[in-house]
Design a protein around this motif. Sequence first.
Motif, PDB file in Angstrom:
ATOM      1  N   GLN A  28     -75.474 -38.168  13.822  1.00 59.97           N
ATOM      2  CA  GLN A  28     -75.059 -38.277  15.217  1.00 59.97           C
ATOM      3  C   GLN A  28     -74.637 -39.702  15.503  1.00 59.97           C
ATOM      4  O   GLN A  28     -75.335 -40.658  15.148  1.00 59.97           O
ATOM      5  N   THR A  29     -73.452 -39.879  16.101  1.00 58.83           N
ATOM      6  CA  THR A  29     -73.023 -41.194  16.572  1.00 58.83           C
ATOM      7  C   THR A  29     -72.662 -41.054  18.042  1.00 58.83           C
ATOM      8  O   THR A  29     -71.610 -40.517  18.382  1.00 58.83           O
ATOM      9  N   GLY A  30     -73.556 -41.515  18.904  1.00 57.94           N
ATOM     10  CA  GLY A  30     -73.347 -41.350  20.331  1.00 57.94           C
ATOM     11  C   GLY A  30     -73.348 -39.883  20.699  1.00 57.94           C
ATOM     12  O   GLY A  30     -74.291 -39.138  20.395  1.00 57.94           O
ATOM     13  N   THR A  31     -72.263 -39.436  21.332  1.00 63.74           N
ATOM     14  CA  THR A  31     -72.173 -38.034  21.745  1.00 63.74           C
ATOM     15  C   THR A  31     -71.490 -37.154  20.700  1.00 63.74           C
ATOM     16  O   THR A  31     -71.323 -35.957  20.917  1.00 63.74           O
ATOM     17  N   ILE A  32     -71.092 -37.740  19.577  1.00 61.92           N
ATOM     18  CA  ILE A  32     -70.346 -37.002  18.548  1.00 61.92           C
ATOM     19  C   ILE A  32     -71.285 -36.610  17.408  1.00 61.92           C
ATOM     20  O   ILE A  32     -71.952 -37.468  16.816  1.00 61.92           O
TER      21      ILE A  32
ATOM     22  N   LEU B  31     -66.245 -33.331  12.972  1.00 57.82           N
ATOM     23  CA  LEU B  31     -66.726 -34.017  14.161  1.00 57.82           C
ATOM     24  C   LEU B  31     -66.708 -33.056  15.347  1.00 57.82           C
ATOM     25  O   LEU B  31     -65.663 -32.507  15.696  1.00 57.82           O
ATOM     26  N   THR B  32     -67.865 -32.854  15.960  1.00 55.97           N
ATOM     27  CA  THR B  32     -67.948 -32.058  17.180  1.00 55.97           C
ATOM     28  C   THR B  32     -67.698 -32.981  18.356  1.00 55.97           C
ATOM     29  O   THR B  32     -68.591 -33.718  18.802  1.00 55.97           O
ATOM     30  N   LEU B  33     -66.461 -32.975  18.853  1.00 54.19           N
ATOM     31  CA  LEU B  33     -66.080 -33.888  19.932  1.00 54.19           C
ATOM     32  C   LEU B  33     -66.581 -33.392  21.279  1.00 54.19           C
ATOM     33  O   LEU B  33     -66.851 -34.195  22.181  1.00 54.19           O
TER      34      LEU B  33
END
Length: 725
Positions: free
Chosen positions: A377-381, A445-447
């Motif tokens: 996880q990176t931030g909201t992504i 990536l789940t944007l």
Amino acid sequence: MRLTDMSRFNTSLIAAAIAQACALAPAFAQTVQNDDAPENVLPAVTVIAAPDDGGKAATASVGGFGETPLLETPASVSVITQQQMQDRNIRSTTAAVETDASVNDAYNAVGYAEQFSIRGFTLENETSFRKDGLSFSGASSVPLENKERIEILKGLSGLQAGVATPGGIINYVTKRPTETPVRTLTTEFSERGTAYGAIDLGGMSEDKRFGYRINAATETINSYVKGADGNRNFVSGAFDWHLTDRALLQLDMDYQHKSQITAPGYQLLGGTDVPSHVDPKRLLGDAPWVTPVTDDTSNIGLRFKYNIDNNWHVTLGANRYELKRDDHSAFPYGCAAQLGWDPGYCSNGDYDVYDYRSDDQRYRIVSTQVLLQGKAQTGTIAHDLTFGADTMRRRDSFGEEVYDFVGTNNIYDPRLIPSRSPRESGPVSLRRKDDEQSFFVQDILTLSQRVKLHAGLRYTELKREQFDAAGTQTSDYDRSYLLPNIALVVTPQPGMSIYGAYSQGLQHGGIAPEGTSNEDQMLNPNKSHQVEIGFKQDLSNTLSFTASLFQIKAPLEYVDYRNSPTGEFVQNGDAVHRGIELGLTGRVTRQLLAGVSLTALDAKQKNTGDPALDDKRNVNVPKLKTVAFLDYAVADVPGLNLNTTLTYAGSKAFDTQNETIVGGYSVVDAGARYATRIGNTPVRFNFTVYNVFDKFYWRDVTQGLGGYLFPGAPRTFKLTAQFDF
């Protein structure tokens, strides 16, 4: 493979797998360990009875690096499940892919290797086939007794496979041990006396730590082509060991012996006219001295899976494939008296016959793969990550062939050719070496809840060498490539997805055919490019619709006669294939199952600089093909299902100048199956009639080996009985 070699292969791979898993575990466990989460364990690898899903598959592994929902895969993928193979009486890949309109025959001769094209591009046997995601060869018919399903990725596969032809790849998924015991006996008979028997046995130990799956089959082959007969024997074993709750070791092995006289195809009469009044049951080149093509194939595969923690796991796999072939044929080619060395039979149906023999050919492919996969996880992504490496080692060994003129025959009035050539094929030596090594990464990536970005890159190092009979190197190629793949998937609502994708692929150059000025020369590898958009929707829990629109641009290869009287095999211009694919799969009503496939394809030759070729159709590609399989459960007779397959294929260009166009065809198959019990034993009977109206048609019009036409099978039938003990 010798037992000593097999032992060294297994021991070294197991040691490497366990060592790498143990080395990777501490580092990744520290970065993503969740103390509050339950201990992660490997789920039991079992195959259990599934709910009624309308006969459609929900996932496939061929579109990426693991089981992925088809709805979320940004590619055109079709799956033929084991249940579908049973319901449709399928015993070969040829029969399995007949319901996919994007797949066609490409020099698919009875009694020889099964060869195909996808989206108009001919598959290369050594690079376009996978077993459980690892390279092996389709140069000999692939047994289906130990296959759980067949997956077809249509279009470029540079990220997934590295070197492969632009049309796509076919992946065979092997059967694994089952939690519920399997005890199945199958018998089968066809119209000319082909007799087939097979067993399927599976189960697990009481503690569920060890599982097994055993398959065996034997077949006496009496082909609809009279005289193209033979036999086949097959055995396989698959074993799963749950070493710990986190570690799983899988081993599978198979061996097949097949011996069958091959049925050659037809050439144009006078070099210009499609033959008429042909008997599809007649064996061309039939002679008392003809001997069969004999193939002995084997695979041994090993896979180790280790769950590092809740988020990360590592998989190591390897497969060793070997084919030993004695390749024999009374091969029909040309009419020297009328056409010289040009391809084509005489205008009256005469043809020259050559005694072709090449004994003790050996082809080996060893492939390995390492995957590290997990979530981050990176931030909201959110990221679904794959890091991997694979290798492929190919070795082809054969001797100088016998190819001697022995007489003439006639397609309408067969004659006896009394004897073969006295010569024997030459000593076997290494003739080709391929070494491929790749590193790849993919990030999904789940944007947002509705948008995912698929980004991947493969780096491939390719080394290829050719040698003559004396062992002298005749060509050497060594180069590296980058193959990107990017796709965007939008999910407007649950059960619906729209995607757009761009990808690059890499394929070997072809080998110049016999008789050309650069005979046996291998052309350089080159890249191809694809753009695709698609739509997928689950219309219900049991019915799915798919649509894709694509363009593939690949190097064009053909024999150029402008600067050489015998022709030069060249790589010049582009093959540009633009098409649309539509599919409907699943249960339409409570009683009706359907599988409908349509492909419209505009396949053209571009940028050759030759007005005779530019904008002409590519060979052996129908503009339109549709296939519909319908299966109806008769409510008034429990256990009885009636089915039919309707196939239409448009005309095909036979030659690159489009001087000969071969007409299209429509064929109807029909069948019935009945499920009942004999005592306490479930039994299923399956009866199928192929080509119900006994229609003559040309199913395959390839330019392979100088250009041949292969007739479709006449009316045939098959009766199967399956017993589940």
